[in-house]
Design a protein around this motif. Sequence first.
Motif, PDB file in Angstrom:
ATOM      1  N   TYR A 266       0.847  -1.191   0.000  1.00 41.28           N
ATOM      2  CA  TYR A 266       0.000   0.000   0.000  1.00 41.28           C
ATOM      3  C   TYR A 266       0.886   1.245   0.000  1.00 41.28           C
ATOM      4  O   TYR A 266       1.903   1.301   0.692  1.00 41.28           O
ATOM      5  N   THR A 267       0.510   2.240  -0.784  1.00 33.63           N
ATOM      6  CA  THR A 267       1.321   3.464  -0.882  1.00 33.63           C
ATOM      7  C   THR A 267       0.503   4.727  -0.650  1.00 33.63           C
ATOM      8  O   THR A 267       1.015   5.831  -0.837  1.00 33.63           O
ATOM      9  N   GLY A 268      -0.755   4.602  -0.270  1.00 32.21           N
ATOM     10  CA  GLY A 268      -1.628   5.768  -0.204  1.00 32.21           C
ATOM     11  C   GLY A 268      -2.251   6.032  -1.568  1.00 32.21           C
ATOM     12  O   GLY A 268      -1.854   5.451  -2.597  1.00 32.21           O
ATOM     13  N   VAL A 269      -3.255   6.900  -1.589  1.00 33.66           N
ATOM     14  CA  VAL A 269      -4.013   7.174  -2.813  1.00 33.66           C
ATOM     15  C   VAL A 269      -4.006   8.672  -3.081  1.00 33.66           C
ATOM     16  O   VAL A 269      -4.164   9.485  -2.169  1.00 33.66           O
ATOM     17  N   SER A 270      -3.830   9.031  -4.344  1.00 33.53           N
ATOM     18  CA  SER A 270      -3.910  10.433  -4.774  1.00 33.53           C
ATOM     19  C   SER A 270      -4.539  10.461  -6.161  1.00 33.53           C
ATOM     20  O   SER A 270      -4.099   9.736  -7.070  1.00 33.53           O
ATOM     21  N   GLY A 271      -5.581  11.270  -6.321  1.00 28.81           N
ATOM     22  CA  GLY A 271      -6.253  11.321  -7.618  1.00 28.81           C
ATOM     23  C   GLY A 271      -6.857   9.995  -8.014  1.00 28.81           C
ATOM     24  O   GLY A 271      -6.824   9.616  -9.195  1.00 28.81           O
ATOM     25  N   ASN A 272      -7.377   9.258  -7.032  1.00 27.34           N
ATOM     26  CA  ASN A 272      -8.023   7.968  -7.260  1.00 27.34           C
ATOM     27  C   ASN A 272      -7.081   6.912  -7.828  1.00 27.34           C
ATOM     28  O   ASN A 272      -7.517   5.988  -8.523  1.00 27.34           O
ATOM     29  N   PRO A 274      -3.011   4.824  -6.842  1.00 23.73           N
ATOM     30  CA  PRO A 274      -1.917   4.714  -5.869  1.00 23.73           C
ATOM     31  C   PRO A 274      -0.858   5.785  -6.113  1.00 23.73           C
ATOM     32  O   PRO A 274      -0.578   6.162  -7.255  1.00 23.73           O
ATOM     33  N   LYS A 275      -0.270   6.274  -5.027  1.00 23.89           N
ATOM     34  CA  LYS A 275       0.767   7.295  -5.151  1.00 23.89           C
ATOM     35  C   LYS A 275       2.026   6.748  -5.819  1.00 23.89           C
ATOM     36  O   LYS A 275       2.751   7.482  -6.489  1.00 23.89           O
ATOM     37  N   LEU A 276       2.292   5.458  -5.587  1.00 24.99           N
ATOM     38  CA  LEU A 276       3.424   4.778  -6.214  1.00 24.99           C
ATOM     39  C   LEU A 276       2.919   3.477  -6.825  1.00 24.99           C
ATOM     40  O   LEU A 276       1.869   2.961  -6.428  1.00 24.99           O
ATOM     41  N   PRO A 277       3.638   2.904  -7.786  1.00 24.24           N
ATOM     42  CA  PRO A 277       3.174   1.659  -8.405  1.00 24.24           C
ATOM     43  C   PRO A 277       3.017   0.537  -7.377  1.00 24.24           C
ATOM     44  O   PRO A 277       3.886   0.344  -6.525  1.00 24.24           O
ATOM     45  N   ILE A 278       1.902  -0.165  -7.470  1.00 23.68           N
ATOM     46  CA  ILE A 278       1.681  -1.333  -6.610  1.00 23.68           C
ATOM     47  C   ILE A 278       1.379  -2.589  -7.412  1.00 23.68           C
ATOM     48  O   ILE A 278       1.277  -3.680  -6.853  1.00 23.68           O
ATOM     49  N   HIS A 279       1.239  -2.457  -8.731  1.00 25.11           N
ATOM     50  CA  HIS A 279       0.917  -3.584  -9.602  1.00 25.11           C
ATOM     51  C   HIS A 279       2.202  -4.166 -10.170  1.00 25.11           C
ATOM     52  O   HIS A 279       3.147  -3.446 -10.484  1.00 25.11           O
ATOM     53  N   ASP A 280       2.264  -5.497 -10.298  1.00 25.68           N
ATOM     54  CA  ASP A 280       3.411  -6.193 -10.882  1.00 25.68           C
ATOM     55  C   ASP A 280       4.702  -5.933 -10.103  1.00 25.68           C
ATOM     56  O   ASP A 280       5.780  -5.807 -10.682  1.00 25.68           O
ATOM     57  N   GLN A 281       4.584  -5.869  -8.791  1.00 24.40           N
ATOM     58  CA  GLN A 281       5.756  -5.804  -7.925  1.00 24.40           C
ATOM     59  C   GLN A 281       6.058  -7.219  -7.428  1.00 24.40           C
ATOM     60  O   GLN A 281       5.153  -7.973  -7.075  1.00 24.40           O
ATOM     61  N   LYS A 282       7.330  -7.559  -7.429  1.00 20.06           N
ATOM     62  CA  LYS A 282       7.711  -8.897  -6.976  1.00 20.06           C
ATOM     63  C   LYS A 282       7.819  -8.925  -5.454  1.00 20.06           C
ATOM     64  O   LYS A 282       8.536  -8.128  -4.859  1.00 20.06           O
ATOM     65  N   VAL A 283       7.100  -9.871  -4.838  1.00 20.98           N
ATOM     66  CA  VAL A 283       7.161 -10.075  -3.393  1.00 20.98           C
ATOM     67  C   VAL A 283       7.826 -11.426  -3.142  1.00 20.98           C
ATOM     68  O   VAL A 283       7.383 -12.446  -3.666  1.00 20.98           O
ATOM     69  N   GLN A 284       8.885 -11.413  -2.365  1.00 21.25           N
ATOM     70  CA  GLN A 284       9.591 -12.638  -2.002  1.00 21.25           C
ATOM     71  C   GLN A 284       9.632 -12.771  -0.486  1.00 21.25           C
ATOM     72  O   GLN A 284       9.809 -11.782   0.229  1.00 21.25           O
ATOM     73  N   ILE A 285       9.455 -13.988  -0.014  1.00 17.65           N
ATOM     74  CA  ILE A 285       9.527 -14.277   1.423  1.00 17.65           C
ATOM     75  C   ILE A 285      10.689 -15.238   1.639  1.00 17.65           C
ATOM     76  O   ILE A 285      10.721 -16.328   1.064  1.00 17.65           O
ATOM     77  N   PHE A 286      11.638 -14.805   2.460  1.00 22.02           N
ATOM     78  CA  PHE A 286      12.803 -15.609   2.791  1.00 22.02           C
ATOM     79  C   PHE A 286      12.750 -16.020   4.253  1.00 22.02           C
ATOM     80  O   PHE A 286      12.189 -15.315   5.093  1.00 22.02           O
ATOM     81  N   GLU A 287      13.353 -17.160   4.538  1.00 18.35           N
ATOM     82  CA  GLU A 287      13.571 -17.520   5.931  1.00 18.35           C
ATOM     83  C   GLU A 287      14.492 -16.473   6.537  1.00 18.35           C
ATOM     84  O   GLU A 287      15.561 -16.176   5.985  1.00 18.35           O
ATOM     85  N   ASP A 288      14.102 -15.895   7.648  1.00 22.91           N
ATOM     86  CA  ASP A 288      14.844 -14.773   8.221  1.00 22.91           C
ATOM     87  C   ASP A 288      16.267 -15.193   8.565  1.00 22.91           C
ATOM     88  O   ASP A 288      16.499 -16.261   9.128  1.00 22.91           O
ATOM     89  N   GLY A 289      17.215 -14.340   8.194  1.00 26.11           N
ATOM     90  CA  GLY A 289      18.605 -14.613   8.494  1.00 26.11           C
ATOM     91  C   GLY A 289      19.287 -15.528   7.513  1.00 26.11           C
ATOM     92  O   GLY A 289      20.426 -15.943   7.736  1.00 26.11           O
ATOM     93  N   SER A 290      18.607 -15.908   6.425  1.00 27.50           N
ATOM     94  CA  SER A 290      19.203 -16.796   5.427  1.00 27.50           C
ATOM     95  C   SER A 290      18.726 -16.384   4.038  1.00 27.50           C
ATOM     96  O   SER A 290      17.922 -15.468   3.883  1.00 27.50           O
TER      97      SER A 290
END
Length: 361
Positions: A266-272, A274-290
Motif C-alpha cells: 500500500y502506498t496511499g491514494v492520490s487522484g483515485n 496509488p501514489k506509487l506503483p503497486i501492480h506487478d511488484q515482486k514479493v519474495q519471502i525468505f527464511e529470516d537470516g538466510s
Amino acid sequence: MLSVVAFVGNAALAAARADEVAAPAGTGNEIPVVDPFFMLSGALLKDGFNGPELDTNLWSRPPWLVENHKTIGARIESGHLVISGPSHPEKQHHQYAGVISKYFRDTDVVLAAEVQVQSPFGGNGRIQHMVHLCSGDYPDFFTEIIFGKIAAFEQPRWHAAYLAKVWEYSGYGDYLEPTRAGTGSEATTWHTVVLTHDGTTSKSQNYLVVDGKWIPIGPSHTVRFNHTHIELKVDVNVPDVPVHMAVDDVRLYPNPAHNPVTIVVYTGVSGNKPKLPIHDQKVQIFEDGSTRLLGEAMTDEGGEARVSLRRDVLFPVAATITVSDDATPIVQARILRQGVDGLYPGDVWALDLRHKRVRKP
C-alpha cells in the motif's frame, strides 16, 4: 482489494519510532524497511501453554477423557501441558486421559507439537502417548502419532495409527510400518511431531522431525474429515505406571500446499490511484537470516500478492519480506518468531510504504 482503513492507526505508531528516521529512498545500497502490519492470522490454533491454567476457549476435558482413567489428570506446569498421574486402569481397552481442542471447519491442515515423555515402559501391556488429529465423534475418523508400545515387554517406539472406516482401527493391535526406535532422549528432549491432512485428497501422513528432517511414521493413508480437532492424550492399560507426558507449542494451521500468505503493498491514494506503483511488484519471502526462499509472487492491481509457501517447512517461521520492481529493491520487512507466533500459511500482512525508512547506523 483488502480494506486499508486499519493503516490509519498504524501510521502514528510507525511515525513515533525514535530510533529510525523516515526516508523516501535508501542511501547507497541500503534497502528501506517498513514494519509489517498484521491483519489476519492463518493459524487455527496456537498454544504455548504459558497461562496459569488451561485455556478453556481452546481446550476441554470431556467426561470420556476423565472417566476412562480417573487417576491421570491434565494441568499447566512450567509453561507446558502435563498429562500425568498413576495408572489404575479399570478396563483393557481405550483407557484414555488428556484434553481435546475445540472444533474447526477446516480439514486442509497441518498439526505440529512438541512432546516429551517421562513414563517408564515396564509391564506387559499398552503404554501410549498420543498426538491425535480427528474428525469428531460422528464418525470418529482420525490419524495419530504415538510414542510407546502396544503390548508385551518391548522397547518403546514411534508409531502411528488411524481409523478410516467405522471400527477398522489400523495400528491398534499391530505396528504400521515405518516405525522408528526411540531416540533414548524422549524423557529429557523435546521431540517435534507433525500430522498432515490434505483437505482435497484426504491423504494423511505423520512425521517425527529429527535434525530438521521429516521422518515418516506409519504409512500414507486416506482419512475423510468433515471437520478437525486435536486430542492430546495417553492410553495405558498397565497398572501402577507413573504416567508423564508433556506437550508444548501446539499449532494447527492451513496446509501450505493450498493456502498462500497474502502480502498487501500500500502506498496511499492520490487522484483515485496509488501514489506509487503497486501492480506487478515482486514479493519474495525468505527464511529470516538466510537466503532460503520460502515463496514468491507478483502483486495484482490492488497491490496484493498471494505467496505460496514451501511444503517442507515447519510453521510458524521468522521471515524477511522483500518487495522489488524488476531488479530494483523497494522495501524490506521482517516478521519475527516468538514461541507459537510468527508467519503462518494463510496469514495476511500489509506493508504501508508511506512509512518506509532507513535505520540509523
